[in-house]
Design an enzyme around this catalytic site. Structure first.
Site, PDB file in Angstrom:
ATOM      1  N   ALA A  65     -38.978   0.923  23.601  1.00 48.04           N
ATOM      2  CA  ALA A  65     -38.294   1.376  22.396  1.00 48.04           C
ATOM      3  C   ALA A  65     -36.790   1.416  22.624  1.00 48.04           C
ATOM      4  O   ALA A  65     -36.313   1.515  23.759  1.00 48.04           O
ATOM      5  CB  ALA A  65     -38.795   2.762  21.993  1.00 48.04           C
ATOM      6  N   GLY A 110     -42.415   1.937  24.803  1.00 45.06           N
ATOM      7  CA  GLY A 110     -43.034   1.729  23.495  1.00 45.06           C
ATOM      8  C   GLY A 110     -43.811   0.439  23.400  1.00 45.06           C
ATOM      9  O   GLY A 110     -44.783   0.339  22.639  1.00 45.06           O
ATOM     10  N   GLU A 113     -47.120   1.255  24.742  1.00 45.18           N
ATOM     11  CA  GLU A 113     -47.834   2.071  23.755  1.00 45.18           C
ATOM     12  C   GLU A 113     -48.368   1.208  22.614  1.00 45.18           C
ATOM     13  O   GLU A 113     -49.474   1.448  22.105  1.00 45.18           O
ATOM     14  CB  GLU A 113     -46.905   3.158  23.224  1.00 45.18           C
ATOM     15  N   GLU A 133     -40.329   6.815  30.387  1.00 47.02           N
ATOM     16  CA  GLU A 133     -39.651   7.791  29.536  1.00 47.02           C
ATOM     17  C   GLU A 133     -39.254   9.075  30.256  1.00 47.02           C
ATOM     18  O   GLU A 133     -38.168   9.619  30.016  1.00 47.02           O
ATOM     19  CB  GLU A 133     -40.539   8.134  28.324  1.00 47.02           C
TER      20      GLU A 133
END
Length: 239
Positions: A65, A110, A113, A133
């Site tokens: 992300a 991300g 994910e 993260e």
């Protein structure tokens, strides 16, 4: 074939293929890219398909992300983000059709994910997985922790999340996170083959079975068995 911003949408027979096209930024999942992917997931090409493949192309799935955007957000704005572009991860997971992530190169943060939100994952030998993260002072928050715990248990989830370490496709395959591993460049062809096989199955049976499997991961044994039996009775009646 159509392109919605940074997402390319194509059909291979009954299979819809969604390709992230932000290669210059390693397919970093900005809110703009997430919004375009959400539009594609909700679009006609996917609605009319019987299976879906999500890929980042030949060299990278997604490096993660765009965390700089979220760092500038207030708590209220972050809550709104999860209702809007950040809803794409759950939208992928909730699709009635079976989904396959075709992965090469970085599949981090991300991006990992997003891959975990798919039903099946195919990765070539260049793939690298990780959730960095915590090292950035945050944590995976788009279903990564939840899905990892259910897939590999809390101990292995702690290993990946707390240490923020990267894992190879061989380790991911040994943990059951990857359905198939391929030679370099073979991920998309294998994913399309699997998706084509899934698209050839009775769509209602596939969709109901997918929902029962998802529910069974959280349900008690008795509830899971009841769901199986009720789903069988319903499908048998329709068939």
């Amino acid at each position: 074939m159509t392109t919605a911003g940074d997402v390319e949408v194509a059909r291979h027979g009954d299979v819809a293929v969604l390709t992230l096209r932000r290669e210059a930024k390693l397919n970093a999942l900005s809110t703009h890219l997430e919004s375009r992917l959400l539009d594609a997931v909700r679009g006609d090409a996917v609605k009319g398909s019987r299976a879906v493949v999500i890929t980042g192309g030949d060299k990278v799935f997604s490096a993660g992300a765009d965390t700089s955007e979220l760092r500038e957000m207030t708590p209220v704005a972050i809550a709104e983000y999860y209702r809007e572009s950040g809803a794409v991860y759950e939208a992928v997971a909730a699709l009635p059709q079976p989904t396959v992530a075709a992965i090469a190169g970085y599949c981090l943060g991300g991006g990992f994910e997003l891959a975990l939100a798919a039903d099946l994952r195919v990765a070539d030998e260049t793939a690298v997985f990780g959730l960095p993260e915590v090292g950035l002072g945050i944590l995976p928050s788009s279903g990564g922790v939840t899905r990892l715990v259910r897939a590999v248990g809390p101990a292995r989830t702690r290993d990946l999340v707390l240490r923020g370490r990267r894992m190879t496709v061989t380790e991911a395959h040994s943990w059951g996170l990857i359905t198939e591993k391929t030679a370099a460049g073979g991920h998309l062809a294998t994913a399309l083959e699997i998706a084509g096989e899934l698209a050839g199955q009775p769509p209602l049976a596939v969709s109901v079975a997918k929902q029962v499997i998802t529910a069974a991961t959280e349900a008690s044994r008795e509830t899971a068995l009841l769901l199986e039996q009720l789903a069988y009775a319903t499908l048998n009646r329709i068939g």
